[in-house]
Design an enzyme around this catalytic site. Structure first.
Site, PDB file in Angstrom:
ATOM      1  N   HIS A  35      -2.755   7.293   1.975  1.00 41.81           N
ATOM      2  CA  HIS A  35      -3.310   6.005   1.556  1.00 41.81           C
ATOM      3  C   HIS A  35      -4.672   5.836   2.211  1.00 41.81           C
ATOM      4  CE1 HIS A  35      -4.092   1.811   1.166  1.00 41.81           C
ATOM      5  NE2 HIS A  35      -3.694   1.497   2.389  1.00 41.81           N
ATOM      6  N   ASN A  87     -10.459   0.354   0.743  1.00 37.75           N
ATOM      7  CA  ASN A  87      -8.997   0.363   0.663  1.00 37.75           C
ATOM      8  C   ASN A  87      -8.590  -0.385  -0.602  1.00 37.75           C
ATOM      9  OD1 ASN A  87      -6.254  -0.248   0.908  1.00 37.75           O
ATOM     10  ND2 ASN A  87      -6.356  -0.660   3.094  1.00 37.75           N
ATOM     11  N   CYS A  96       0.803  -1.222   0.000  1.00 40.60           N
ATOM     12  CA  CYS A  96       0.000   0.000   0.000  1.00 40.60           C
ATOM     13  C   CYS A  96       0.839   1.277   0.000  1.00 40.60           C
ATOM     14  CB  CYS A  96      -0.946   0.001   1.192  1.00 40.60           C
ATOM     15  SG  CYS A  96      -2.127  -1.366   1.170  1.00 40.60           S
TER      16      CYS A  96
END
Length: 316
Positions: free
Chosen positions: A247, A278, A123
């Site tokens: 993020h 996500n 990520c």
């Protein structure tokens, strides 16, 4: 008798020229996910701020999604595929027969002669790859770089895992990075803490497992720290920012980081996670594409498995 190597001329700086996104067709609300994990819409919203996410269909593989996002970014920048020097793909979910995604994306775009490689920093992959694109351009190794974050998180998440199933979605985001006369991408601040890698890892079946509370505590600590360091490296303060684009892991992490940084109401804080979940390495470029019209310094922060993290300030 010695020899002197000839070096390629570079550029004084680079900048993001445009952003594009691909969101899969299927929008999945919390009720659908909750039914499989003995949960509820209220519980998921309270834990993560997420209301829905996108799940890719059989015809929406990594290459298809990545190329679609990249095509939009190229159109926005007014750049043709033949002008692309390099294609970078940040991903942690490639499960295809080909060893890497980027060459297939380059071929699909019509940029078959471009350098092409994947970057695996989970990520944190997008800011890692953005730093790479900036270095390639400033060093003269590339002219225009297409940088894509693409994930099919549903391929690696157990839909009955109460700790992960509600968090993740699929999709792709892309930016075009080109040369600039001034610095449009600030110095990267990055690192990793491999001693904590067991907190977020693949198990023996290739399924993503996460120690949620521990990862949350780590993220809420590291994000403000690395964000402040990136601001210092760029010679800016939080009051100079136009946007904060971390993020999109969890709305609670984003909110806690914005509060710790003391961001004022003039700073646009990306909250794409609410309707997109996500999406791993795709989350930052997707969030950038969802902030049309925002101009000025934007602080990007990526963090995730590894445990890897990276941040830089970019000029939108």
């Amino acid at each position: 008798m010695g020899t002197t190597l000839r070096c390629r001329p570079g550029h004084p700086g680079s900048r993001i020229l445009s952003a594009g996104t691909y969101r899969p067709r299927a929008e999945v609300g919390n009720e659908t996910v909750a039914a499989l994990i003995d949960s509820s819409d209220e519980w998921i919203r309270r834990r993560s701020g997420i209301a829905s996410r996108r799940h890719a269909g059989p015809d929406e593989d990594l290459v298809t999604m990545a190329a679609a996002a990249a095509s939009k970014a190229l159109a926005g920048a007014g750049v043709g595929p033949h002008d692309v020097s390099a294609v970078l793909v940040a991903t942690m979910t490639h499960r295809g027969r080909s060893t890497t995604v980027a060459p297939l994306v380059a071929e699909t775009l019509g940029a078959a002669g471009a350098a092409a490689m994947d970057l695996g920093a989970a990520c944190a992959g997008f800011p890692y790859a953005l730093a790479t694109a900036d270095a390639l351009i400033r060093g003269g190794a590339a002219g225009t770089v297409v940088l894509i974050g693409a994930e099919r998180m549903t391929d690696v998440v157990d839909p009955r895992d109460r700790g992960t199933a509600f968090l993740f979605g699929d999709g792709a985001g892309a930016v075009v990075v080109g040369p600039a006369e001034t610095c449009g991408i600030g110095p990267v601040v990055w690192g990793a803490d491999g001693a904590k890698s067991e907190m977020l890892r693949y198990d023996e079946t290739g399924t993503l497992r996460m120690q949620g509370p521990e990862v949350f505590r780590w993220a809420t600590s590291i994000v403000p720290e690395v964000a402040r360091r990136a601001l210092d490296e760029a010679g800016l303060t939080a009051s100079d920012l136009a946007a904060f684009v971390p993020h999109q892991a969890n709305l609670r992490i984003t909110t806690a980081a914005a509060r710790a940084l003391g961001l004022g109401p003039h700073v646009r804080v990306a909250t794409d996670v609410v309707t997109n979940g996500n999406t791993g390495a795709a989350s930052i470029p997707q969030a950038l594409a969802a902030l049309p019209g925002v101009k000025g310094p934007a602080l990007l922060v990526g963090f995730g498995a590894g445990l890897a993290y990276a941040a830089q300030v970019v000029d939108l």
